[in-house]
Design a protein around this motif. Structure first.
Motif, short mmCIF file in Angstrom:
data_model
loop_
_atom_site.label_atom_id
_atom_site.label_comp_id
_atom_site.label_asym_id
_atom_site.label_seq_id
_atom_site.Cartn_x
_atom_site.Cartn_y
_atom_site.Cartn_z
N UNK A 91 0.45 -1.26 -0.22
CA UNK A 91 -0.36 0.23 -0.43
C UNK A 91 1.21 1.34 0.03
N UNK A 92 0.58 2.25 -0.22
CA UNK A 92 0.80 3.58 -0.13
C UNK A 92 0.08 4.45 0.24
N UNK A 93 0.48 5.07 1.43
CA UNK A 93 -0.62 6.54 2.19
C UNK A 93 -0.35 7.43 1.57
N UNK B 172 -1.73 7.65 -8.82
CA UNK B 172 -1.42 7.06 -10.16
C UNK B 172 0.24 6.78 -9.13
N UNK B 173 0.56 6.76 -8.15
CA UNK B 173 1.67 7.82 -7.08
C UNK B 173 3.16 8.15 -8.12
N UNK C 189 8.03 8.56 -6.34
CA UNK C 189 8.65 8.20 -4.91
C UNK C 189 8.17 6.94 -4.78
N UNK C 190 9.26 7.02 -3.57
CA UNK C 190 9.78 6.30 -2.97
C UNK C 190 10.46 6.37 -0.97
N UNK C 191 9.35 6.73 -0.66
CA UNK C 191 9.40 6.80 0.96
C UNK C 191 11.21 6.28 1.66
N UNK D 77 14.31 14.57 0.83
CA UNK D 77 13.43 15.92 0.38
C UNK D 77 11.98 15.91 1.83
N UNK D 78 11.78 16.72 2.52
CA UNK D 78 9.85 16.79 3.26
C UNK D 78 9.43 17.52 1.69
N UNK D 79 8.35 17.04 1.93
CA UNK D 79 7.08 17.09 0.18
C UNK D 79 5.82 17.64 1.38
N UNK D 80 5.36 18.76 0.25
CA UNK D 80 4.19 19.34 1.23
C UNK D 80 3.29 19.51 0.65
N UNK D 81 1.95 19.37 1.09
CA UNK D 81 1.36 19.40 0.30
C UNK D 81 0.09 20.68 0.60
N UNK D 82 -0.27 20.65 -1.17
CA UNK D 82 -1.32 22.05 -1.56
C UNK D 82 -2.43 21.75 -0.62
N UNK D 83 -2.89 22.76 -0.10
CA UNK D 83 -4.18 22.84 0.24
C UNK D 83 -5.58 22.81 -0.65
N UNK D 84 -5.50 23.09 -1.84
CA UNK D 84 -6.65 23.07 -2.78
C UNK D 84 -6.35 21.95 -3.49
N UNK D 85 -5.10 21.55 -3.95
CA UNK D 85 -5.83 20.35 -5.01
C UNK D 85 -4.54 19.02 -3.86
N UNK D 86 -4.08 19.55 -3.10
CA UNK D 86 -4.13 17.96 -2.00
C UNK D 86 -3.23 17.75 -2.67
N UNK D 87 -1.78 17.86 -3.66
CA UNK D 87 -0.71 17.47 -4.20
C UNK D 87 0.59 17.40 -3.05
#
Length: 450
Positions: free
Chosen positions: A76-78, A118-119, A128-130, A135-145
């Motif tokens: 799984x991928x969160x 689609x990962x 993406x490979x945890x 780097x830290x990844x930051x979530x956009x509040x609107x599109x949530x990418x």
């Protein structure tokens, strides 16, 4: 575990494992969220049930309860929280039967499956490979990418994609974590500097956000030319307004401006003495006229302050492609420009003019903080194995409970007999002896079943 262990160390290790489990999974995972309808919730991508690499396979998402109860052994991928999403586990979209929702439901037509399903994350599209991502990844509040800090121009891209060192703490919170914990230097704008990110593509869709971009409280990262270093503009400038004072400062009654600059290269500033010693009759406001500001529309009724010319010119180019150049090519040329980092209290500072209010009307999450669903608390979380065993016995019918107690007592007596020779010789019991005892009992039980 070592070859030989003391009883105290075994019990201590068991207690530590139970505590870690209760902290990691403090909730009940006995109810699928499908009956709750489309809600904002943590979503997981089951890589075993769907193939993100396939262009013909429709991606699906599952709730946290189904990720544990129905897809335990799957890869799984969160994806973290997604807005207006309904669990796909009980639907025809997944072949794996849902164990928490008895009725098979029709496919969810209202769910939106962006690139994350689609990962694929960030505007760069890197896989993406945890285990390897530094780097830290930051979530956009609107599109949530999710976006890499280097793709937000907060740092140079790390030269190596080596795995993050093990001795690091997890991010402090979703969407705004400090990448210095990954062994890299602090980014230009750290997690303490802002509350929410809105990516450039989303900024250009919301007039209210674009109107304040680069203003105090809406940080942007800009540079004058390709050879110049990136700089942060729009960091909060503290202004003191004395409601009893009728004098003027910069042409505004009762305003006293501090000398704190609104532009920086990422170094953290100390707080102004005027903030720490601010009397109760005064309140903080942002500067109405930052240096280099200009209005974007002549005669605009928007009450937002004038905007930095660099920001104005940037959005003008993003909105108005050159002749023979498509909007996609323009966006690609300015990739990473126009992202906005909103500081604390940003929801209270929106302009109320018609254009700004209209752009916020269908985006309630920009006006009020939205709720994110969490499963109910698990009443058994944190209980010891002994307490859990007693609670399980109390739930069994009387005859089954008595049979269970008798079987436990019989095993206890057999174990004591197995260990007595070690006690008589004063020897430490090795792990192999314990394993041999329980392996023998397992074989006996299997023989009885056959």
């Amino acid at each position: 575990m070592s070859e030989s262990s003391t009883l105290a160390s075994v019990l201590e290790s068991q207690a530590s494992l139970l505590q870690e489990a209760s902290l990691a999974l403090p909730h009940q995972f006995s109810q699928c969220t499908y009956p709750n309808g489309p809600i904002r919730q943590a979503v997981y991508l089951c890589l075993t049930c769907t193939s993100p690499a396939s262009s013909t396979t429709q991606p699906r998402g599952i709730c946290s309860a189904c990720s544990i109860a129905c897809h335990t052994d799957h890869e799984q991928l969160e994806l973290f929280p997604k807005r207006r999403f309904r669990c796909d586990c009980p639907t025809h979209g997944l072949t794996e039967a849902c164990t928490l929702h008895a009725k098979e439901e029709p496919v969810n037509q209202a769910n939106e499956y962006g690139p994350n399903f689609r990962a694929v994350f960030c505007r760069c599209g890197r896989k993406y490979d945890a285990n390897k991502e530094r780097e830290t990844m930051i979530q956009c509040l609107q599109c949530e990418d999710w976006f890499h800090e280097s793709c937000l121009n907060l740092r140079e891209r790390p030269p190596s994609r080596e795995p993050t060192p093990e001795a690091q703490e997890p991010p402090a919170s979703d969407g705004a974590s400090d990448a210095s914990s990954s062994g890299l230097p602090p980014p230009l704008v750290t997690a303490e500097d802002y509350d929410a990110l809105i990516c450039s593509a989303c900024v250009r869709k919301v007039h209210a956000v674009e109107r304040i971009a680069g203003m105090p409280g809406a940080i942007m990262v800009v540079r004058s030319s390709d050879g110049e270093p990136w700089r942060a503009i729009g960091q909060q400038e503290v202004i003191v307004v004395d409601e009893k004072d009728t004098s003027t400062a910069n042409g505004h009654p009762g305003v006293t401006a501090t000398t704190t600059p609104t532009e920086s290269t990422g170094e953290k500033r100390g707080r102004s003495a005027s903030v720490d010693q601010e009397p109760t009759a005064k309140r903080a406001r942002v500067s109405p006229t930052p240096e280099g500001a200009d209005y974007i529309d002549a005669g605009c009724s928007c009450s937002a302050p004038p905007r930095d010319r660099r920001v104005q010119n940037l959005f003008k180019k993003l909105h108005t492609p050159n002749e023979g150049v498509s909007q996609e090519e323009i966006s690609e040329s300015y990739q990473g420009l126009g992202d906005v980092f909103l500081i604390d209290g940003w929801r209270d500072r929106w302009c109320s003019c018609g254009a700004c209010a209209e752009s916020l009307k269908d985006r309630s999450y920009l006006v009020e903080e939205e709720d994110t669903y969490e499963p109910p608390e698990d009443p058994d979380s944190g209980l010891s194995l002994e307490e859990l065993g007693m609670r399980a016995l109390q739930r069994l019918p009387r005859e089954q409970a008595l049979n269970g107690i008798m079987a436990f007592n019989a095993m206890r007596d057999d174990l004591m007999q197995h260990l007595r020779p070690f006690a008589e010789r004063g020897e430490e019991v090795p792990e192999s002896a314990i394993r041999a005892f329980f392996n023998a009992r397992i074989q006996e039980l299997e023989a009885k079943r056959r």
